[in-house]
Motif scaffolding. Structure first.
Motif, PDB file in Angstrom:
ATOM      1  N   GLN A 169      -4.231   2.979 -11.256  1.00  0.00           N
ATOM      2  CA  GLN A 169      -5.215   2.279 -10.424  1.00  0.00           C
ATOM      3  C   GLN A 169      -4.651   0.916 -10.051  1.00  0.00           C
ATOM      4  O   GLN A 169      -3.756   0.400 -10.714  1.00  0.00           O
ATOM      5  CB  GLN A 169      -6.548   2.156 -11.156  1.00  0.00           C
ATOM      6  CG  GLN A 169      -6.439   1.465 -12.493  1.00  0.00           C
ATOM      7  CD  GLN A 169      -7.656   1.668 -13.373  1.00  0.00           C
ATOM      8  OE1 GLN A 169      -8.567   2.425 -13.062  1.00  0.00           O
ATOM      9  NE2 GLN A 169      -7.690   0.969 -14.496  1.00  0.00           N
ATOM     10  N   ASP A 189      -9.187   2.975   0.111  1.00  0.00           N
ATOM     11  CA  ASP A 189      -8.552   3.735  -0.966  1.00  0.00           C
ATOM     12  C   ASP A 189      -9.368   3.582  -2.252  1.00  0.00           C
ATOM     13  O   ASP A 189      -9.476   2.481  -2.796  1.00  0.00           O
ATOM     14  CB  ASP A 189      -7.130   3.211  -1.171  1.00  0.00           C
ATOM     15  CG  ASP A 189      -6.339   4.020  -2.174  1.00  0.00           C
ATOM     16  OD1 ASP A 189      -6.927   4.597  -3.105  1.00  0.00           O
ATOM     17  OD2 ASP A 189      -5.111   4.056  -2.033  1.00  0.00           O
ATOM     18  N   ARG A 245       1.562   6.160  -7.227  1.00  0.00           N
ATOM     19  CA  ARG A 245       0.519   7.146  -7.518  1.00  0.00           C
ATOM     20  C   ARG A 245       1.122   8.540  -7.718  1.00  0.00           C
ATOM     21  O   ARG A 245       0.660   9.308  -8.561  1.00  0.00           O
ATOM     22  CB  ARG A 245      -0.503   7.170  -6.383  1.00  0.00           C
ATOM     23  CG  ARG A 245      -1.792   7.842  -6.722  1.00  0.00           C
ATOM     24  CD  ARG A 245      -2.812   7.763  -5.588  1.00  0.00           C
ATOM     25  NE  ARG A 245      -3.255   6.405  -5.342  1.00  0.00           N
ATOM     26  CZ  ARG A 245      -2.925   5.682  -4.267  1.00  0.00           C
ATOM     27  NH1 ARG A 245      -2.159   6.178  -3.327  1.00  0.00           N
ATOM     28  NH2 ARG A 245      -3.372   4.460  -4.116  1.00  0.00           N
ATOM     29  N   SER A 293      -7.225  -1.820   4.990  1.00  0.00           N
ATOM     30  CA  SER A 293      -6.464  -0.633   4.570  1.00  0.00           C
ATOM     31  C   SER A 293      -6.607  -0.379   3.071  1.00  0.00           C
ATOM     32  O   SER A 293      -6.537   0.766   2.621  1.00  0.00           O
ATOM     33  CB  SER A 293      -4.983  -0.789   4.921  1.00  0.00           C
ATOM     34  OG  SER A 293      -4.417  -1.879   4.223  1.00  0.00           O
ATOM     35  N   VAL A 294      -6.828  -1.416   2.317  1.00  0.00           N
ATOM     36  CA  VAL A 294      -6.973  -1.279   0.863  1.00  0.00           C
ATOM     37  C   VAL A 294      -8.366  -0.778   0.510  1.00  0.00           C
ATOM     38  O   VAL A 294      -8.522   0.078  -0.356  1.00  0.00           O
ATOM     39  CB  VAL A 294      -6.698  -2.635   0.173  1.00  0.00           C
ATOM     40  CG1 VAL A 294      -7.008  -2.565  -1.300  1.00  0.00           C
ATOM     41  CG2 VAL A 294      -5.276  -3.069   0.415  1.00  0.00           C
ATOM     42  N   VAL A 350       0.845  -1.195   0.000  1.00  0.00           N
ATOM     43  CA  VAL A 350       0.000   0.000   0.000  1.00  0.00           C
ATOM     44  C   VAL A 350       0.884   1.250   0.000  1.00  0.00           C
ATOM     45  O   VAL A 350       0.614   2.221  -0.705  1.00  0.00           O
ATOM     46  CB  VAL A 350      -0.978  -0.018   1.194  1.00  0.00           C
ATOM     47  CG1 VAL A 350      -1.697   1.317   1.342  1.00  0.00           C
ATOM     48  CG2 VAL A 350      -1.984  -1.161   1.023  1.00  0.00           C
ATOM     49  N   SER A 380      -8.681   4.263  -5.256  1.00  0.00           N
ATOM     50  CA  SER A 380      -7.945   3.834  -6.449  1.00  0.00           C
ATOM     51  C   SER A 380      -7.559   2.360  -6.375  1.00  0.00           C
ATOM     52  O   SER A 380      -6.890   1.847  -7.264  1.00  0.00           O
ATOM     53  CB  SER A 380      -6.690   4.689  -6.643  1.00  0.00           C
ATOM     54  OG  SER A 380      -5.725   4.380  -5.654  1.00  0.00           O
ATOM     55  N   ASP A 426       1.286   4.330  -2.890  1.00  0.00           N
ATOM     56  CA  ASP A 426       1.346   5.790  -2.715  1.00  0.00           C
ATOM     57  C   ASP A 426       2.481   6.382  -3.548  1.00  0.00           C
ATOM     58  O   ASP A 426       2.326   7.418  -4.188  1.00  0.00           O
ATOM     59  CB  ASP A 426       1.548   6.150  -1.241  1.00  0.00           C
ATOM     60  CG  ASP A 426       0.314   5.888  -0.406  1.00  0.00           C
ATOM     61  OD1 ASP A 426      -0.797   5.791  -0.975  1.00  0.00           O
ATOM     62  OD2 ASP A 426       0.461   5.782   0.828  1.00  0.00           O
TER      63      ASP A 426
END
Length: 177
Positions: free
Chosen positions: A64, A84, A57, A80-81, A50, A86, A54
């Motif tokens: 994506q 988000d 991104r 946690s995913v 994750v 995206s 970031d």
């Protein structure tokens, strides 16, 4: 002869249909994330994937992510995913996820062979407990952990293992980019 995965590598649908069905854009750069098939792997690996997302991104506009969730893994491992927008978690469709991806971040294991069979560029990652890692290093002497690198007999995909695969390393590398 060969690996049984060769006969199984068939996406259920095409990229456009798959990504659209999951609320993603077919024309956008797509990264597959395969964090492992065991709960302890996912707990150790997914948070840093994750963090890597970031970083990606920040460097790749419009990117994506599709996270392939292995069967029988608890929902909570992916909280946690899910927060988000995206990132999308997909259950039980690893071959379609890979066939729809431009690149993959994958835990070492069978998934590296699956990814290679889909001809998707990848980075192999892995982390185990400190004790297990240090015991394994004393007992096993290999130059690679990814099946594709072991099969090739040389490094053909990058590997980030143990201390090389940390949030601090991702952030340190980001500051040098």
């Amino acid at each position: 002869m060969g690996h049984p995965l060769v006969d199984l590598v068939r996406p259920a649908v095409g990229r456009d249909e798959f990504l659209s069905a999951h609320g993603l854009r077919p024309a956008a750069p797509t990264v597959a994330i395969l964090p492992g098939s065991r709960p302890n792997e996912v707990q150790r690996i997914l948070p840093d994937l994750v963090a890597a997302a970031d970083r990606i991104r920040a460097l790749v506009p419009g990117v994506q992510f599709v996270v392939a969730r292995a069967p029988r893994l608890e929902n909570g491992l992916f909280d946690s995913v899910r927060a988000d927008p995206s990132m999308v978690v997909v259950d039980g469709e690893t071959d379609t996820v890979l066939a729809s991806a431009d690149v993959a971040l994958t835990a070492s294991g069978t998934a590296t062979v699956q990814t290679a069979l889909h001809d998707v560029p990848m980075v192999v990652v892995y982390r185990m407990s400190w004790l297990t890692y240090h015991l394994a290093r004393r007992l096993v002497r290999v130059d690679a952990i990814g099946m594709v690198n072991l099969i090739a007999g040389e490094p053909i995909v990058p590997e980030l293992v143990q201390d090389a695969f940390t949030r601090r390393r991702w952030h340190a590398k980001r500051s040098r980019c």
